[in-house]
Scaffold this motif. Sequence first.
Motif, mmCIF file in Angstrom:
data_model
loop_
_atom_site.group_PDB
_atom_site.id
_atom_site.type_symbol
_atom_site.label_atom_id
_atom_site.label_comp_id
_atom_site.label_asym_id
_atom_site.label_seq_id
_atom_site.Cartn_x
_atom_site.Cartn_y
_atom_site.Cartn_z
ATOM 1 N N ASP A 76 0.825 -1.207 0.000
ATOM 2 C CA ASP A 76 0.000 0.000 0.000
ATOM 3 C C ASP A 76 0.859 1.258 0.000
ATOM 4 O OD1 ASP A 76 -2.262 -1.544 0.028
ATOM 5 O OD2 ASP A 76 -2.626 -1.342 2.178
ATOM 6 N N ALA A 77 1.972 1.234 0.737
ATOM 7 C CA ALA A 77 2.854 2.403 0.786
ATOM 8 C C ALA A 77 3.414 2.718 -0.597
ATOM 9 C CB ALA A 77 3.986 2.162 1.782
ATOM 10 N N VAL A 78 3.740 1.665 -1.346
ATOM 11 C CA VAL A 78 4.262 1.852 -2.707
ATOM 12 C C VAL A 78 3.164 2.363 -3.638
ATOM 13 C CG1 VAL A 78 5.209 0.659 -4.722
ATOM 14 C CG2 VAL A 78 6.069 0.125 -2.424
ATOM 15 N N LEU A 79 2.015 1.712 -3.607
ATOM 16 C CA LEU A 79 0.923 2.086 -4.517
ATOM 17 C C LEU A 79 0.412 3.491 -4.225
ATOM 18 C CD1 LEU A 79 -1.091 -1.268 -4.657
ATOM 19 C CD2 LEU A 79 0.635 -0.405 -6.270
ATOM 20 N N ASP A 80 0.338 3.862 -2.946
ATOM 21 C CA ASP A 80 -0.124 5.206 -2.591
ATOM 22 C C ASP A 80 0.831 6.267 -3.112
ATOM 23 O OD1 ASP A 80 -2.252 4.060 -1.316
ATOM 24 O OD2 ASP A 80 -1.500 4.373 0.719
ATOM 25 N N ALA A 81 2.133 6.009 -3.001
ATOM 26 C CA ALA A 81 3.115 6.975 -3.492
ATOM 27 C C ALA A 81 3.029 7.103 -5.008
ATOM 28 C CB ALA A 81 4.520 6.558 -3.062
ATOM 29 N N CYS A 82 2.867 5.975 -5.695
ATOM 30 C CA CYS A 82 2.744 6.024 -7.159
ATOM 31 C C CYS A 82 1.483 6.780 -7.567
ATOM 32 C CB CYS A 82 2.727 4.609 -7.737
ATOM 33 S SG CYS A 82 4.307 3.733 -7.599
ATOM 34 N N ALA A 83 0.397 6.556 -6.850
ATOM 35 C CA ALA A 83 -0.841 7.271 -7.155
ATOM 36 C C ALA A 83 -0.644 8.774 -6.963
ATOM 37 C CB ALA A 83 -1.973 6.758 -6.266
ATOM 38 N N ALA A 84 0.091 9.157 -5.907
ATOM 39 C CA ALA A 84 0.353 10.572 -5.675
ATOM 40 C C ALA A 84 1.211 11.159 -6.792
ATOM 41 C CB ALA A 84 1.043 10.765 -4.325
ATOM 42 N N ALA A 85 2.045 10.307 -7.423
ATOM 43 C CA ALA A 85 2.878 10.760 -8.547
ATOM 44 C C ALA A 85 2.133 10.691 -9.869
ATOM 45 C CB ALA A 85 4.150 9.916 -8.622
ATOM 46 N N GLY A 86 0.895 10.203 -9.861
ATOM 47 C CA GLY A 86 0.064 10.241 -11.053
ATOM 48 C C GLY A 86 0.074 9.000 -11.918
ATOM 49 N N PHE A 87 0.449 7.831 -11.360
ATOM 50 C CA PHE A 87 0.441 6.630 -12.204
ATOM 51 C C PHE A 87 0.224 5.393 -11.339
ATOM 52 C CE2 PHE A 87 4.772 6.733 -10.672
ATOM 53 C CZ PHE A 87 5.174 5.419 -10.589
ATOM 54 N N SER A 88 -0.060 4.302 -12.015
ATOM 55 C CA SER A 88 -0.171 2.999 -11.370
ATOM 56 C C SER A 88 0.891 2.087 -11.970
ATOM 57 C CB SER A 88 -1.567 2.399 -11.613
ATOM 58 O OG SER A 88 -1.677 1.116 -11.036
ATOM 59 N N PRO A 89 1.764 1.496 -11.171
ATOM 60 C CA PRO A 89 2.872 0.697 -11.725
ATOM 61 C C PRO A 89 2.369 -0.548 -12.453
ATOM 62 C CG PRO A 89 2.740 0.434 -9.343
ATOM 63 C CD PRO A 89 1.783 1.528 -9.693
ATOM 64 N N VAL A 143 21.186 1.190 -6.669
ATOM 65 C CA VAL A 143 20.143 1.687 -5.767
ATOM 66 C C VAL A 143 20.178 3.212 -5.763
ATOM 67 C CG1 VAL A 143 19.316 1.749 -3.374
ATOM 68 C CG2 VAL A 143 20.255 -0.376 -4.327
ATOM 69 N N ARG A 144 19.004 3.820 -5.948
ATOM 70 C CA ARG A 144 18.912 5.284 -5.995
ATOM 71 C C ARG A 144 17.756 5.767 -5.118
ATOM 72 N NH1 ARG A 144 23.310 4.833 -7.292
ATOM 73 N NH2 ARG A 144 24.330 5.360 -9.291
ATOM 74 N N LYS A 145 17.939 6.979 -4.567
ATOM 75 C CA LYS A 145 16.871 7.598 -3.781
ATOM 76 C C LYS A 145 15.717 8.014 -4.690
ATOM 77 C CE LYS A 145 19.567 9.460 0.086
ATOM 78 N NZ LYS A 145 19.917 10.696 0.843
ATOM 79 N N VAL A 146 14.520 7.998 -4.103
ATOM 80 C CA VAL A 146 13.308 8.394 -4.834
ATOM 81 C C VAL A 146 12.669 9.567 -4.089
ATOM 82 C CG1 VAL A 146 11.081 7.629 -5.718
ATOM 83 C CG2 VAL A 146 12.963 5.997 -5.539
ATOM 84 N N ARG A 147 12.115 10.513 -4.842
ATOM 85 C CA ARG A 147 11.479 11.679 -4.222
ATOM 86 C C ARG A 147 10.228 12.063 -5.013
ATOM 87 N NH1 ARG A 147 16.130 16.078 -6.089
ATOM 88 N NH2 ARG A 147 15.762 15.890 -8.341
ATOM 89 N N ARG A 148 9.492 13.007 -4.420
ATOM 90 C CA ARG A 148 8.300 13.608 -5.069
ATOM 91 C C ARG A 148 7.268 12.581 -5.529
ATOM 92 N NH1 ARG A 148 11.707 17.892 -8.878
ATOM 93 N NH2 ARG A 148 12.646 19.048 -7.148
ATOM 94 N N PRO A 149 6.711 11.783 -4.615
ATOM 95 C CA PRO A 149 7.061 11.666 -3.199
ATOM 96 C C PRO A 149 8.013 10.511 -2.951
ATOM 97 C CG PRO A 149 5.011 10.535 -3.579
ATOM 98 C CD PRO A 149 5.443 11.092 -4.926
ATOM 99 N N GLU A 150 8.562 10.482 -1.744
ATOM 100 C CA GLU A 150 9.392 9.361 -1.324
ATOM 101 C C GLU A 150 8.487 8.337 -0.617
ATOM 102 O OE1 GLU A 150 13.584 8.951 0.967
ATOM 103 O OE2 GLU A 150 11.926 9.735 2.196
ATOM 104 N N PRO A 151 8.345 7.138 -1.172
ATOM 105 C CA PRO A 151 7.530 6.132 -0.475
ATOM 106 C C PRO A 151 8.189 5.739 0.848
ATOM 107 C CG PRO A 151 7.943 5.518 -2.770
ATOM 108 C CD PRO A 151 8.871 6.636 -2.444
ATOM 109 N N VAL A 152 7.392 5.620 1.872
ATOM 110 C CA VAL A 152 7.906 5.278 3.203
ATOM 111 C C VAL A 152 6.922 4.314 3.870
ATOM 112 C CG1 VAL A 152 8.450 6.146 5.508
ATOM 113 C CG2 VAL A 152 9.110 7.479 3.499
ATOM 114 N N ARG A 153 7.458 3.295 4.505
ATOM 115 C CA ARG A 153 6.615 2.448 5.352
ATOM 116 C C ARG A 153 6.969 2.735 6.804
ATOM 117 N NH1 ARG A 153 8.865 -3.814 4.984
ATOM 118 N NH2 ARG A 153 10.966 -3.401 5.777
#
Length: 296
Positions: A205-218, A257-267
């Motif tokens: 859910d943390a991953v999917l919510d962040a992707c939704a906030a970024a405007g897409f579904s993986p 491995v790279r950092k992700v932002r806008r948004p950064e998914p966090v559990r």
Amino acid sequence: MLDVRRMQVLRAVVTTGSVTAAAGRLGYTPSAISQQVAALEKEAGTALLERVGRGVRPTAAGLLLTEHAAAISRQVNEAETALADLREGRTGRLSVRYFATVGAPLVAPALAGLRRDHPGVQVDLKLIDPDDPLPEVEEGRADVALVVRPHGPPGGGVRLEHLLDDPYRAVLPKGHPLAARRNLDLSELADERWVGSERPGPCLDAVLDACAAAGFSPQFVVDSEDYATAQGFVAAGLGIALIPLIGLRTQHPGVIVRKVRRPEPVRAIHAAVRESAPARPALRVLLEALKDAAAR
């Protein structure tokens, strides 16, 4: 039925050798001591003391009850010591449930610190992947469970104690066009093929919510539900993945491995405890050990 307090009075008389000395030790009058012994003799149905000169000595029955009174006194002292240890958190027994990725970085150091500082506290430790441990906490079958915070507040009178936030990182195959970048916007991964690393639940859910906030579904092309396997799929070029930082303690040599932002998914990782559970020092000590391990 024999009165335990009167047995202790008898013991004082026997050990001091006289009613007067026993009265001085216990803070009673000699008359009160004599009355207590007489009442105990009535309960026992036999004489407990006999006079010898100015003092007294126990009969066989009196000596028997004196020995039992001494044993009772020892047991009471042991019970008081054990109770004090339990009250201060030096002893106790706790049931702990945890999920795999927090075992080595969080649970292990917390229990090592607990064993060092409070060796009398016993811990029943059980891995709960992939089951939901919250029902065990709700029903009192577990004292604490490490969980990723679900959507909304937990039910069943469970309280969540925050331990740490575990951010997700983008895992790319070596040679990927984005691998040269230090930081990636999550939206830049929208058109990628994805390797699933989470089973359905709060982590996914943390991953999917962040992707939704970024405007897409993986678009997942393969599911692994395991971080090491997911890295292997990424290294083989099957897609990219998002994996939490704790899950990357061992990194596959074929990935970047790279950092992700806008948004950064966090559990958000929490310790779940029952709100209605009695105050238990051992539980408080364990929670403090988990928070110390999370801070480190």
